[in-house]
Scaffold this motif. Sequence first.
Motif, short mmCIF file in Angstrom:
data_model
loop_
_atom_site.label_atom_id
_atom_site.label_comp_id
_atom_site.label_asym_id
_atom_site.label_seq_id
_atom_site.Cartn_x
_atom_site.Cartn_y
_atom_site.Cartn_z
N THR B 65 0.83 -1.20 0.00
CA THR B 65 0.00 0.00 0.00
C THR B 65 0.87 1.26 0.00
O THR B 65 0.37 2.36 -0.22
CB THR B 65 -0.93 0.06 1.23
OG1 THR B 65 -0.16 -0.09 2.41
CG2 THR B 65 -1.98 -1.04 1.15
N SER B 68 0.76 3.82 -2.87
CA SER B 68 -0.05 5.05 -2.88
C SER B 68 0.82 6.27 -2.59
O SER B 68 0.64 7.33 -3.19
CB SER B 68 -1.13 4.99 -1.81
OG SER B 68 -1.92 3.83 -1.94
N PRO B 91 -7.22 -0.59 -3.95
CA PRO B 91 -6.98 0.50 -3.01
C PRO B 91 -5.69 1.29 -3.24
O PRO B 91 -5.68 2.51 -3.11
CB PRO B 91 -6.96 -0.22 -1.66
CG PRO B 91 -7.95 -1.32 -1.84
CD PRO B 91 -7.78 -1.78 -3.27
N ILE B 94 -6.38 3.73 -6.05
CA ILE B 94 -7.45 4.68 -5.72
C ILE B 94 -6.93 5.72 -4.74
O ILE B 94 -7.08 6.93 -4.95
CB ILE B 94 -8.66 3.93 -5.13
CG1 ILE B 94 -9.22 2.95 -6.16
CG2 ILE B 94 -9.73 4.92 -4.68
CD1 ILE B 94 -10.24 1.97 -5.61
N VAL B 95 -6.29 5.23 -3.67
CA VAL B 95 -5.76 6.16 -2.67
C VAL B 95 -4.73 7.09 -3.32
O VAL B 95 -4.77 8.31 -3.12
CB VAL B 95 -5.12 5.39 -1.49
CG1 VAL B 95 -4.41 6.33 -0.54
CG2 VAL B 95 -6.17 4.58 -0.75
N VAL B 98 -6.40 9.69 -5.73
CA VAL B 98 -7.17 10.72 -5.02
C VAL B 98 -6.23 11.74 -4.40
O VAL B 98 -6.39 12.95 -4.54
CB VAL B 98 -8.06 10.10 -3.92
CG1 VAL B 98 -8.70 11.19 -3.07
CG2 VAL B 98 -9.13 9.23 -4.53
#
Lengths: 399, 137
Positions: B65, B68, B91, B94-95, B98
């Motif tokens: 993760t 991100s 995720p 997406i994270v 954004v």
Amino acid sequence: MYLTREEERMLSGELGELYSKALRVLVKLGEALGAEKLVKVSWAHVSGISYTTIGDAGLELMEEFSNVRTLTKSTCNPAGIDVDKWMILGVREDYYMKQMRILRSLTKMGVETTLTCTPYLLYTPKTGEHIAWGESSAVLFANSVYSARSNREGGPSSLFSAITGRTPYYGLHIDDNRTPTAKVVVDCRVDDPSDIGVLGYLIGEVLGSGVPLIENLPLVSVDALKLFCAGMGCSSSIGLTLIKGVTPEARRMADVESYDEKIVVTNEDIKEVYERLSDCILDNEEFSIFLGCPHLSMSEAWNLINRALSYKPLHKVYLAVEPETYKSLKERNLVEKLLERNVVLLNGTCLVVSPLKDMNTTSLVTDSAKAAHYIRSLHKIPVTLAKRSDCIKLAFKGG
Amino acid sequence: MSIFLRGRGLVEGLALGEAIVVDKPISFLGDVDPRTGEIVGLNGRFRGTKVTGKILVFPHSKGSTVGSYIIYELSRRKLAPLAMVVRKAEPIIIVGCVLAGIPLIDNVTPDPLANIRSGDNVRVDAYRGIVEVLVDE
């Protein structure tokens, strides 16, 4: 996605740009994952704390968001350094500085720097409580041992849940998603806690995902369950396992016979994992021993410390504990005494997320399936998985 | 003459630029250098290629993760792609998108990897979930 008035206000920037950004991330995540709304969480556990893990990119983000305060109780995962002894362990000063900037950002935000993967031993999760935790082993523990409700969050989403006090309402927050999809029959004897970790790893590997229902788990002490959850977390995307006799919500489940899958686990299967997760370094090389993934409880630590003080150490031993446990042992002068015997009590950190090359650690023996899995792939050094009793024998002459 | 693909706009925005098509899952942590925008992983097949200012087309993300944060850092350094077009957004993406304000479209049909080639001129409308591959007459 449905948002409350309060959430709309936060999203539109009434609390400031950073809260808006943090909430926007969660809203978009939720929309993508089919969540109809957000849910308030009473506890966020932030993962992605170590500078080794998040680097300069993560550090920058942490510092940017350090200008807001968290809206819910928040704890965090281990750092990349032992804040007490980093210098003698070989960590470089520039690494230390960057790690401290991360920790200061967290403190400024209001995150309690618990620096542990076992937050459930500091505070007790409540059955049915909605929480947002990073750290797969901890999520599994909170869900499976307490029937609390968390998805497996990542570093960023757990951080933004801490900041906004919310998480998307999907996955394991919902009753329907907490019913068993596979039945696991454990048909083996285990006599060492590390066997339980391997069992978790094995079940995770076979199933990959879903919600296993497990009968006859041979060891169900907190220390064993800790290792079980860690093993399962690193080999799968499973976030909840229903353990008969342990998981509160498993009591309500009738004995349903039709599952998508049924697997039986035997001693042979367990033995095979030990072999697979081992690089067989014991004959030739210098190696260190690492115990404490997840962090050792106080009673586990005492047990090992007593051995360390009674027997002559043969190899360097790392024992990882969380900061409160460390403080308590330090007050008894044990940290120094152990160092003299080449036993390093690690404070609020973990070798998985530490700069091992700087620490002159080139091969390891561990009793943790999770540590064996990650240290090999992340740090590219040989690792051998052995039972805790064997690790102790290796470490201490006469142990 | 254009080819239109339709998908789900996850992070709104508009973009127009040259496509870079990567046919393997990307782990932003490790595969992309946030200090230069270069693709450094993926077994060297795209070595030297930068994602900066491009419409990045790929199947999905994988890995940590922390990816991100890498996407975010790319945008902070003004090295980010103009938009991302994927089969399936997870995720990590997406994270990252954004945080970085990068338009993102997923669930694209027909398959973007079969219908877009590196070098194509592509317009992305992530408000309406449209990917337009502009083909010269």
